[in-house]
Design an enzyme around this catalytic site. Structure first.
Site, mmCIF file in Angstrom:
data_model
loop_
_atom_site.group_PDB
_atom_site.id
_atom_site.type_symbol
_atom_site.label_atom_id
_atom_site.label_comp_id
_atom_site.label_asym_id
_atom_site.label_seq_id
_atom_site.Cartn_x
_atom_site.Cartn_y
_atom_site.Cartn_z
ATOM 1 C CG ASP A 139 -13.732 3.684 0.626
ATOM 2 O OD1 ASP A 139 -12.934 3.426 1.260
ATOM 3 O OD2 ASP A 139 -13.882 5.066 -0.429
ATOM 4 C CG LEU A 140 -15.468 6.363 6.176
ATOM 5 C CD1 LEU A 140 -14.986 5.682 7.675
ATOM 6 C CD2 LEU A 140 -15.591 7.787 5.629
ATOM 7 C CG ASP A 141 -12.063 10.422 2.043
ATOM 8 O OD1 ASP A 141 -12.850 10.753 1.469
ATOM 9 O OD2 ASP A 141 -11.330 10.116 0.761
ATOM 10 C CE LYS A 178 -11.514 12.585 -4.239
ATOM 11 N NZ LYS A 178 -12.202 12.439 -5.328
ATOM 12 C CD GLU A 198 -12.410 1.914 -2.659
ATOM 13 O OE1 GLU A 198 -12.495 3.603 -3.525
ATOM 14 O OE2 GLU A 198 -11.985 2.072 -1.962
ATOM 15 C CG ASP A 199 -14.072 7.685 -3.120
ATOM 16 O OD1 ASP A 199 -13.495 6.481 -2.681
ATOM 17 O OD2 ASP A 199 -13.416 8.697 -3.289
ATOM 18 C CB SER A 208 -12.326 2.577 5.259
ATOM 19 O OG SER A 208 -12.243 4.161 5.615
ATOM 20 C CB ALA A 209 -7.438 3.053 3.216
ATOM 21 C CB THR A 218 -13.616 12.172 5.570
ATOM 22 O OG1 THR A 218 -13.535 10.864 4.406
ATOM 23 C CG2 THR A 218 -14.347 12.601 6.385
ATOM 24 C CE LYS A 232 -9.989 0.857 0.593
ATOM 25 N NZ LYS A 232 -10.810 1.590 0.741
ATOM 26 C CG ASN A 252 -8.243 9.019 11.945
ATOM 27 O OD1 ASN A 252 -7.377 8.671 12.594
ATOM 28 N ND2 ASN A 252 -7.529 9.941 10.647
HETATM 29 P P1 B16 Z 1 -5.566 7.874 7.251
HETATM 30 P P2 B16 Z 1 -10.997 5.443 3.075
HETATM 31 C C1 B16 Z 1 -8.265 6.639 2.512
HETATM 32 O O1 B16 Z 1 -10.089 6.337 3.143
HETATM 33 C C2 B16 Z 1 -8.533 8.304 2.363
HETATM 34 O O2 B16 Z 1 -9.380 7.950 0.837
HETATM 35 C C3 B16 Z 1 -7.437 8.660 1.899
HETATM 36 O O3 B16 Z 1 -7.310 10.053 1.354
HETATM 37 C C4 B16 Z 1 -6.050 8.919 3.235
HETATM 38 O O4 B16 Z 1 -4.895 8.656 2.585
HETATM 39 C C5 B16 Z 1 -6.333 6.972 4.100
HETATM 40 O O5 B16 Z 1 -7.517 6.765 4.018
HETATM 41 C C6 B16 Z 1 -5.874 6.741 5.238
HETATM 42 O O6 B16 Z 1 -6.641 7.696 6.307
HETATM 43 O O7 B16 Z 1 -4.921 9.075 7.455
HETATM 44 O O8 B16 Z 1 -7.550 8.616 8.756
HETATM 45 O O9 B16 Z 1 -5.596 6.614 8.121
HETATM 46 O O10 B16 Z 1 -11.646 5.875 0.397
HETATM 47 O O11 B16 Z 1 -10.012 4.463 2.564
HETATM 48 O O12 B16 Z 1 -11.967 5.045 2.924
HETATM 49 MG MG MG Z 2 -12.661 5.731 -1.051
#
Ligand code: B16
Ligand code: MG
Length: 224
Positions: A8-10, A45, A169-170, A114-115, A16, A145, A118
């Site tokens: 996972d990223l964020d 998140k 994952e967090d 990651s979701a 982030t 997810k 970006n």
């Molecule tokens: P974007 P992850 C998720 O990242 C974030 O935790 C979540 O807050 C965010 O809405 C989602 O990505 C979408 O991000 O707007 O940049 O497409 O935890 O899956 O790495």
């Molecule tokens: Mg995350």
């Protein structure tokens, strides 16, 4: 030993979520003159942009037209991208550089799950792109997810079976997604709700490959 590691990223590679929440807060202030409570940061998140916006609108008890919804998503992302301009390798969470290095030196294939749409920009800004053999595209998976889709796509990207992967994952939604994908879940955080993870570490700096490998081996033996 596992053959793949899905990240996972964020909240795992970089924090982030602080920027996501700043952008959501600004969006709410600018459009609805309302602040957002801290609990919404946790609740968004790992949740996709559209689902996050819906949760925020539900909290605010505001209904918008489909056009306005799209416009709000676009505006939030513009705020978020502006905040990302300040991102540097210094934002990599403690212990992650070392972990990525050790795993790739051991021949483990790395993929991003990651979701975030970006994610490629963020990995570039953190100068970590070269570690990843695949970045699963959240725009191409059916369900976000807690559905397993993004982790299945990440494992597929490195051509390793999910059962031969660990995944980090967090978020609660993320741990559910990994468990459903039948990979070995490594949770990061101290929330009770992360207890569904196969192994849990309080913070990224506590991640320990030896402990993960041992727990993974026991888990694999229990699977067969
Ligand atoms: P974007 P992850 C998720 O990242 C974030 O935790 C979540 O807050 C965010 O809405 C989602 O990505 C979408 O991000 O707007 O940049 O497409 O935890 O899956 O790495
Ligand atoms: Mg995350």
């Amino acid at each position: 030993m596992f053959k793949g590691a899905l990240f996972d990223l964020d909240g795992v590679i970089a924090d982030t979520s602080v920027y996501h929440f700043q952008a959501w807060t600004k969006l709410s202030q600018d459009n609805f003159q309302r602040d957002l409570p801290a609990k919404l940061e946790e609740q968004t998140k790992g949740v996709s942009r559209a689902d996050s916006l819906q949760r925020i609108l539900d909290y605010l008890q505001i209904q918008v037209t489909p056009d306005k919804f799209q416009q709000l998503m676009k505006q939030k992302n513009e705020y978020y991208l502006k905040l990302l301009q300040t991102l540097t390798p210094k934002n990599i969470l403690p212990g992650i550089n070392q972990l990525l290095q050790t795993l790739s030196q051991s021949g483990v294939k790395l993929a991003l799950a990651s979701a975030s749409l970006n994610a490629p920009i963020i990995l570039d800004r953190l100068q970590l792109s070269d570690y990843f053999a695949a970045i699963a595209n959240p725009a191409e998976v059916k369900q976000g997810k807690p559905a397993p889709d993004i982790f299945l796509a990440a494992a597929d990207g490195i051509k390793v079976k999910p059962q031969d992967c660990i995944a980090l994952e967090d978020s609660i939604a993320g741990i559910q997604a990994i468990n459903q994908a039948q990979a070995f879940s490594v949770g990061i955080g101290d929330s009770q709700e992360l207890a569904a993870a196969d192994i849990l570490f309080a913070q990224t700096k506590d991640l320990n490959i030896e402990q993960i490998s041992n727990a993974y081996q026991q888990w694999q033996e229990g699977q067969s």
